[in-house]
Design a protein around this motif. Structure first.
Motif, mmCIF file in Angstrom:
data_model
loop_
_atom_site.group_PDB
_atom_site.id
_atom_site.type_symbol
_atom_site.label_atom_id
_atom_site.label_comp_id
_atom_site.label_asym_id
_atom_site.label_seq_id
_atom_site.Cartn_x
_atom_site.Cartn_y
_atom_site.Cartn_z
ATOM 1 N N ILE A 264 -132.382 7.122 -66.409
ATOM 2 C CA ILE A 264 -131.298 7.943 -65.876
ATOM 3 C C ILE A 264 -130.278 8.270 -66.959
ATOM 4 C CG2 ILE A 264 -129.380 7.982 -64.247
ATOM 5 C CD1 ILE A 264 -131.095 6.311 -62.367
ATOM 6 N N ARG A 265 -129.922 7.272 -67.744
ATOM 7 C CA ARG A 265 -128.903 7.497 -68.767
ATOM 8 C C ARG A 265 -129.356 8.531 -69.794
ATOM 9 N NH1 ARG A 265 -124.618 4.113 -68.718
ATOM 10 N NH2 ARG A 265 -124.731 2.379 -67.264
ATOM 11 N N ALA A 266 -130.673 8.562 -70.085
ATOM 12 C CA ALA A 266 -131.179 9.530 -71.042
ATOM 13 C C ALA A 266 -131.253 10.925 -70.429
ATOM 14 C CB ALA A 266 -132.549 9.110 -71.544
ATOM 15 N N ALA A 267 -131.394 11.003 -69.101
ATOM 16 C CA ALA A 267 -131.592 12.285 -68.439
ATOM 17 C C ALA A 267 -130.286 13.001 -68.131
ATOM 18 C CB ALA A 267 -132.380 12.081 -67.153
ATOM 19 N N VAL A 268 -129.183 12.297 -68.108
ATOM 20 C CA VAL A 268 -127.888 12.883 -67.769
ATOM 21 C C VAL A 268 -126.874 12.551 -68.860
ATOM 22 C CG1 VAL A 268 -125.982 12.867 -66.117
ATOM 23 C CG2 VAL A 268 -128.332 12.714 -65.296
ATOM 24 N N GLN A 269 -126.122 13.552 -69.267
ATOM 25 C CA GLN A 269 -125.062 13.324 -70.246
ATOM 26 C C GLN A 269 -123.721 13.649 -69.612
ATOM 27 O OE1 GLN A 269 -126.409 16.071 -73.271
ATOM 28 N NE2 GLN A 269 -124.978 17.672 -72.578
ATOM 29 N N ILE A 270 -122.683 12.932 -70.023
ATOM 30 C CA ILE A 270 -121.346 13.158 -69.497
ATOM 31 C C ILE A 270 -120.446 13.614 -70.637
ATOM 32 C CG2 ILE A 270 -119.328 12.090 -68.423
ATOM 33 C CD1 ILE A 270 -121.197 10.221 -66.941
ATOM 34 N N ASP A 271 -119.794 14.754 -70.452
ATOM 35 C CA ASP A 271 -118.854 15.249 -71.448
ATOM 36 C C ASP A 271 -117.675 15.901 -70.739
ATOM 37 O OD1 ASP A 271 -119.798 17.842 -70.704
ATOM 38 O OD2 ASP A 271 -121.391 17.692 -72.197
ATOM 39 N N ALA A 272 -116.785 16.518 -71.487
ATOM 40 C CA ALA A 272 -115.567 17.092 -70.922
ATOM 41 C C ALA A 272 -115.799 18.491 -70.377
ATOM 42 C CB ALA A 272 -114.471 17.126 -71.984
ATOM 43 N N PHE A 273 -115.073 18.824 -69.345
ATOM 44 C CA PHE A 273 -115.071 20.167 -68.775
ATOM 45 C C PHE A 273 -114.565 21.168 -69.809
ATOM 46 C CE2 PHE A 273 -112.813 23.548 -66.434
ATOM 47 C CZ PHE A 273 -113.808 23.975 -65.573
ATOM 48 N N ARG A 274 -115.167 22.365 -69.819
ATOM 49 C CA ARG A 274 -114.763 23.421 -70.735
ATOM 50 C C ARG A 274 -114.096 24.546 -69.942
ATOM 51 N NH1 ARG A 274 -120.391 25.054 -72.965
ATOM 52 N NH2 ARG A 274 -120.679 25.014 -70.691
ATOM 53 N N PRO A 275 -112.757 24.600 -69.909
ATOM 54 C CA PRO A 275 -112.073 25.675 -69.175
ATOM 55 C C PRO A 275 -112.575 27.037 -69.644
ATOM 56 C CG PRO A 275 -110.499 24.015 -69.874
ATOM 57 C CD PRO A 275 -111.799 23.691 -70.571
ATOM 58 N N GLY A 276 -112.938 27.876 -68.701
ATOM 59 C CA GLY A 276 -113.488 29.180 -69.031
ATOM 60 C C GLY A 276 -114.994 29.182 -68.880
ATOM 61 N N PRO A 277 -115.739 28.650 -69.855
ATOM 62 C CA PRO A 277 -117.196 28.663 -69.760
ATOM 63 C C PRO A 277 -117.756 27.917 -68.550
ATOM 64 C CG PRO A 277 -116.528 28.258 -72.018
ATOM 65 C CD PRO A 277 -115.276 28.209 -71.180
#
Length: 308
Positions: A154-167
């Motif tokens: 699961i950890r390899a299949a999903v990544q968590i990062d910050a929201f990009r306002p606009g895109p």
């Protein structure tokens, strides 16, 4: 005994000062705010109107509220309670609003329950406010979701990062609408509503965590979940503002991963307590939060009066 004084918004300084005074006094006395964020956004957008409850004899402001779009919020100054002002204000409002109407009781106040019964309102929704002491270790080794088997990869299949306002705006609005399709407030948020919240002083893209299916690089995978945090400047309490997981990703541990990442982020930002609100009948979500150590702080109840 009392009468209602409406204003189209809070641009009148004297009116706004009294409105915020009553709200602040009630917050201090009750331990929770009488008006939720959505209600105040509705006032700012012109969708609903604020009002003051004024004592007829002394022309003293004894309460405040917000009305419009079939919704009512009403609070009486704690020092002026038990004198019938709430009942008088509600009777006046109902006389001019014969249709369907909902009203929140923040903190499930006994007096609100009595008024609801008196004016033929019935309880429709229950919202729990849960809290977690961030100084304690959070349980992170339990199964991915309540009742779901643990899975590998699961950890390899999903990544968590910050929201990009606009895109990310359009994809988030669509995902939020899907996740909260049955939710009368959250699921109705538009791109304009998102922009308004991103313009708030507390907003930080780094506090808006997004889970994506693994792609070729950061921010390239399909959005499958999010954990939006709200941290007011200088406050030791950080709020889990809203958490959502795509139905296709249910049972993959995405919700737990987002929660753990969010709690870590709150600690990094110096918060000592985590707060969140959840519908009492959202059994899986409540079970997840309780498994992480969240406990009940207050209960809000929404009452509804059907048209005669």
């Amino acid at each position: 005994m009392a009468f209602i004084r409406f204003a189209p918004d809070l641009t009148d300084a004297a009116f706004a000062a009294e409105f915020h005074r009553v709200s602040a006094t009630a917050t201090q006395g009750d331990g929770y705010a009488p008006f939720n964020e959505q209600s105040l956004f509705d006032v700012a957008a012109g969708h609903r109107a604020p009002f003051l409850v004024v004592e007829k004899d002394g022309n003293v402001v004894v309460g405040a509220g917000i009305l419009g779009a079939g919704e009512l919020d009403l609070v009486v100054d704690p020092a002026r309670r038990r004198h019938g002002y709430g009942a008088a204000a509600l009777a006046e409002i109902l006389a001019d609003a014969p249709g369907e109407l909902t009203i929140w009781s923040h903190g499930d106040h006994p007096a609100a329950r009595a008024l609801a019964d008196r004016f033929a309102f019935t309880a429709e929704r229950t919202l729990l406010q849960l809290r977690l002491d961030l100084s304690k270790e959070t349980a992170g080794s339990a199964p991915a979701e309540p009742g779901a088997p643990a899975r590998t990869g699961i950890r390899a299949a999903v990544q968590i990062d910050a929201f990009r306002p606009g895109p990310d705006d359009a994809e988030w609005v669509a995902l939020n609408a899907l996740v909260f399709a049955a939710h009368p407030e959250q699921g109705a948020l538009t791109a304009s509503d998102l922009a308004a919240r991103c313009a708030e002083p507390w907003f930080s893209a780094g506090d808006f965590l997004v889970a994506r299916d693994a792609g070729t690089g950061t921010g390239t995978g399909r959005m499958v979940g999010y954990n939006w945090l709200k941290i007011e400047s200088g406050s030791p309490v950080g709020e889990i503002y809203v958490v959502g997981v795509h139905p296709d990703a249910a049972g993959r541990g995405v919700g737990r991963r987002l929660m753990l990442a969010g709690l870590d982020r709150l600690r990094e930002r110096g918060c000592r307590t985590a707060d969140l609100y959840v519908e009492a009948d959202s059994a899986a979500a409540v079970a997840l939060y309780r498994s992480l150590g969240f406990t009940e702080r207050t209960i809000d109840v929404q009452y509804r009066r059907s048209p005669h």
